[in-house]
Design a protein around this motif. Structure first.
Motif, mmCIF file in Angstrom:
data_model
loop_
_atom_site.group_PDB
_atom_site.id
_atom_site.type_symbol
_atom_site.label_atom_id
_atom_site.label_comp_id
_atom_site.label_asym_id
_atom_site.label_seq_id
_atom_site.Cartn_x
_atom_site.Cartn_y
_atom_site.Cartn_z
ATOM 1 N N UNK A 28 3.521 -9.224 10.309
ATOM 2 C CA UNK A 28 3.998 -8.166 9.432
ATOM 3 C C UNK A 28 3.749 -8.598 7.990
ATOM 4 N N UNK A 29 3.320 -7.656 7.165
ATOM 5 C CA UNK A 29 3.112 -7.927 5.740
ATOM 6 C C UNK A 29 4.441 -8.285 5.087
ATOM 7 N N UNK A 30 4.372 -8.952 3.961
ATOM 8 C CA UNK A 30 5.580 -9.405 3.285
ATOM 9 C C UNK A 30 6.233 -8.342 2.430
ATOM 10 N N UNK A 31 5.466 -7.324 1.995
ATOM 11 C CA UNK A 31 6.072 -6.312 1.136
ATOM 12 C C UNK A 31 5.568 -4.923 1.498
ATOM 13 N N UNK A 32 6.392 -3.951 1.179
ATOM 14 C CA UNK A 32 6.036 -2.553 1.342
ATOM 15 C C UNK A 32 5.076 -2.202 0.211
ATOM 16 N N UNK A 33 3.898 -1.704 0.537
ATOM 17 C CA UNK A 33 2.909 -1.390 -0.491
ATOM 18 C C UNK A 33 3.196 -0.087 -1.227
ATOM 19 N N UNK A 34 4.266 0.586 -0.861
ATOM 20 C CA UNK A 34 4.663 1.783 -1.593
ATOM 21 C C UNK A 34 5.646 1.408 -2.701
ATOM 22 N N UNK A 74 10.458 4.929 2.148
ATOM 23 C CA UNK A 74 9.328 4.981 1.212
ATOM 24 C C UNK A 74 8.223 5.875 1.754
ATOM 25 N N UNK A 75 7.916 5.731 3.041
ATOM 26 C CA UNK A 75 6.881 6.543 3.667
ATOM 27 C C UNK A 75 7.271 8.016 3.643
ATOM 28 N N UNK A 76 8.539 8.300 3.934
ATOM 29 C CA UNK A 76 9.012 9.686 3.932
ATOM 30 C C UNK A 76 8.960 10.270 2.528
#
Length: 78
Positions: free
Chosen positions: A1-7, A31-33
């Motif tokens: 899993x990546x370390x951070x949300x890219x949003x 964030x995606x929503x």
């Protein structure tokens, strides 16, 4: 899993409510929503795959633990 949300660029934690796209990128569900609701963007923020966020958000959220609504005992998905 990546370390951070890219949003939002905040750290991802397994305890967070996360969503993973078919292209295997993980974001905070909120964030995606918000990206979908405010910018009308369903593409993956990491790689640009068309409709990746929309498809991921359309899948039901899998709950791994909770409380039985009948007997009120706690359960876990194992």
């Amino acid at each position: 899993m990546a370390n951070e949300c890219l949003i939002c660029e905040r750290e991802l934690d397994k305890a967070d409510d996360l969503v993973t796209t078919d292209c295997d990128h993980t974001f905070h569900r909120q964030c995606a929503q918000e990206r979908l609701d405010t910018k009308n963007r369903t593409d993956c923020r990491a790689c640009g795959q068309v409709s990746a966020l929309g498809d991921a958000l359309a899948r039901p959220k899998i709950v791994s633990e909770g409380e039985c609504s009948i007997c009120e005992s706690l359960w876990t998905l194992e």
